[in-house]
Design an enzyme around this catalytic site. Structure first.
Site, PDB file in Angstrom:
ATOM      1  N   ARG A 122      42.320  36.318 -37.756  1.00  0.00           N
ATOM      2  CA  ARG A 122      42.701  37.729 -37.817  1.00  0.00           C
ATOM      3  C   ARG A 122      41.689  38.503 -38.630  1.00  0.00           C
ATOM      4  O   ARG A 122      40.997  37.960 -39.455  1.00  0.00           O
ATOM      5  CB  ARG A 122      44.078  37.867 -38.490  1.00  0.00           C
ATOM      6  N   LYS A 144      47.920  28.093 -46.773  1.00  0.00           N
ATOM      7  CA  LYS A 144      47.911  28.345 -45.333  1.00  0.00           C
ATOM      8  C   LYS A 144      47.783  27.043 -44.550  1.00  0.00           C
ATOM      9  O   LYS A 144      46.858  26.261 -44.751  1.00  0.00           O
ATOM     10  CB  LYS A 144      46.764  29.288 -44.986  1.00  0.00           C
ATOM     11  N   ARG A 158      50.089  40.882 -49.902  1.00  0.00           N
ATOM     12  CA  ARG A 158      49.902  39.822 -50.902  1.00  0.00           C
ATOM     13  C   ARG A 158      50.837  40.041 -52.089  1.00  0.00           C
ATOM     14  O   ARG A 158      51.328  41.160 -52.322  1.00  0.00           O
ATOM     15  CB  ARG A 158      48.452  39.729 -51.352  1.00  0.00           C
TER      16      ARG A 158
HETATM   17  C1  BTN Z   1      44.482  33.708 -38.554  1.00  0.00           C
HETATM   18  O1  BTN Z   1      43.493  34.290 -39.013  1.00  0.00           O
HETATM   19  O2  BTN Z   1      45.416  33.381 -39.285  1.00  0.00           O
HETATM   20  C2  BTN Z   1      44.576  33.418 -37.087  1.00  0.00           C
HETATM   21  C3  BTN Z   1      43.871  32.142 -36.720  1.00  0.00           C
HETATM   22  C4  BTN Z   1      43.981  31.782 -35.247  1.00  0.00           C
HETATM   23  C5  BTN Z   1      43.153  30.574 -34.873  1.00  0.00           C
HETATM   24  C6  BTN Z   1      43.398  30.130 -33.462  1.00  0.00           C
HETATM   25  S1  BTN Z   1      42.680  28.545 -33.127  1.00  0.00           S
HETATM   26  C7  BTN Z   1      42.998  28.736 -31.427  1.00  0.00           C
HETATM   27  C8  BTN Z   1      42.692  30.179 -31.085  1.00  0.00           C
HETATM   28  N1  BTN Z   1      41.292  30.354 -30.785  1.00  0.00           N
HETATM   29  C9  BTN Z   1      40.677  31.132 -31.685  1.00  0.00           C
HETATM   30  O3  BTN Z   1      39.475  31.450 -31.658  1.00  0.00           O
HETATM   31  N2  BTN Z   1      41.559  31.542 -32.614  1.00  0.00           N
HETATM   32  C10 BTN Z   1      42.885  31.035 -32.354  1.00  0.00           C
END
Ligand code: BTN
Length: 331
Positions: free
Chosen positions: A123, A188, A324
């Site tokens: 994100r 996380k 946060r």
């Molecule tokens: C976050 O920042 O919390 C979201 C992370 C999401 C990661 C997943 S892994 C599978 C899919 N492909 C990506 O490039 N991102 C999501």
């Protein structure tokens, strides 16, 4: 990347395999085996060790993802909803692949999974650390009618599916942080990235990207992750199977997407609230340049974050908003 699956299937057991055996399996010379092992290391970051005169091995072995095992383990409710399951070795991002495919033709119930991502996306423009063979990187395409409004709260509902899957695999204490971080003891454990294509007012396809840290070791992730994190294996105190966890994830996720399509976030509001790690805590919300301090008061029926402030309640919607604890430096 060349296809390393054959050689990895042999090395996956962690035992020592002679150059002769590997050359027989691959149907190439011993020199070519050596070259291929070097390529494998360069491409995947896996460390192949050798014992002089004996052969090669992958210390500790590796649990490769298995399409047949995952599909066999799916719940009866999920199985008919899985239209296609595509398992890749290495890719840039499973979300990018899913978006490209959805752009070519409308899809629903299509799942793309990879052993490794070279440009995993998180994100708010962050990268998602995605080393080979130790985590879950999964993108599911689902079609919705009713445009963006019908998707309110979807990313929160997906968090419920991820938490349920982790719990079903034996982890206790999984919690959710608005909008869609999956945490264990404040660290996380998994992340969710939703991306949409199509008509914001009508038919659209959503790519539900989920990354779960399963057995990533700190020395692999190193300084690449700038916030406290953990893995399912560390949290459970025992090795968690990626195949079982992925089957469990799809068993929760696919029926949840179908139910969300019919009933929206209202069907998951209580489940989400029961897992809300911030409820009642003093927090800071950053939305663009604006920072709001207050007490987290849960989520509204549409998935908006509710903060009680001295001026009354304020509501925040997803996107570029971060939340946060007032006592924490981490966003
Ligand atoms: C976050 O920042 O919390 C979201 C992370 C999401 C990661 C997943 S892994 C599978 C899919 N492909 C990506 O490039 N991102 C999501």
């Amino acid at each position: 990347m060349i296809d390393h699956s054959r050689i990895l299937e042999v090395l996956a057991d962690g035992a020592v395999h002679s150059g002769e055996e590997l050359s027989g399996v691959l149907g190439v010379s011993r020199t070519a085996v050596w070259k291929q092992l070097r390529r494998l290391q360069d491409d995947t970051g896996l460390k192949i060790e050798s014992i002089k005169g004996k052969g090669y091995f992958l210390r500790g072995g590796i649990e490769l993802l298995s399409r047949s095992q995952i599909v066999d383990l799916l719940s009866p409710a999920a199985r008919p909803l899985l239209v296609e399951f595509c398992l890749l070795g290495q890719t840039d991002s499973t979300n990018s692949i899913a978006l490209q495919r959805a752009q070519r033709s409308p899809l629903s119930g299509h799942v793309i999974v990879a052993e490794q991502q070279t440009a995993g996306r998180g994100r708010r423009g962050r990268r998602w650390v995605s080393p080979y063979g130790c985590n879950i990187y999964c993108s599911t395409v689902w079609q919705f009618q009713g445009g963006a409004a019908a998707l309110e709260g979807l990313s929160l509902a997906v968090g419920v599916a991820v938490a349920r899957a982790l719990t079903a695999t034996g982890l206790s204490g999984v919690q959710l942080k608005w909008p869609n971080d999956v945490l264990w003891e404040g660290r996380k454990l998994a992340g969710i990235l939703l991306e949409m294509i199509g008509d914001a007012a009508g038919h659209c396809q959503v790519v539900v990207g989920i990354g779960i840290n399963v057995s990533m070791r700190p020395e692999v992730a190193g300084v690449l992750i700038d916030q406290p994190w953990t893995s399912a294996t560390a949290a459970a105190g025992r090795q968690v199977s990626r195949n079982h966890l992925l089957a469990s994830l799809l068993s929760e996720l696919l029926p949840l997407l179908a139910e969300f399509e019919a009933r929206g976030f209202a069907a998951f509001h209580d489940a989400w609230s029961a897992l809300d790690t911030m409820y009642g805590k003093e927090v800071l919300v950053q939305a663009g340049d604006q920072v709001v301090a207050g007490r987290a008061a849960g989520v509204a029926a549409n998935g908006a974050l509710v903060i009680d402030t001295p001026l009354g309640p304020q509501w925040f919607h997803g996107g570029e908003v971060s939340l946060r604890l007032q006592s924490s430096n981490h966003v």
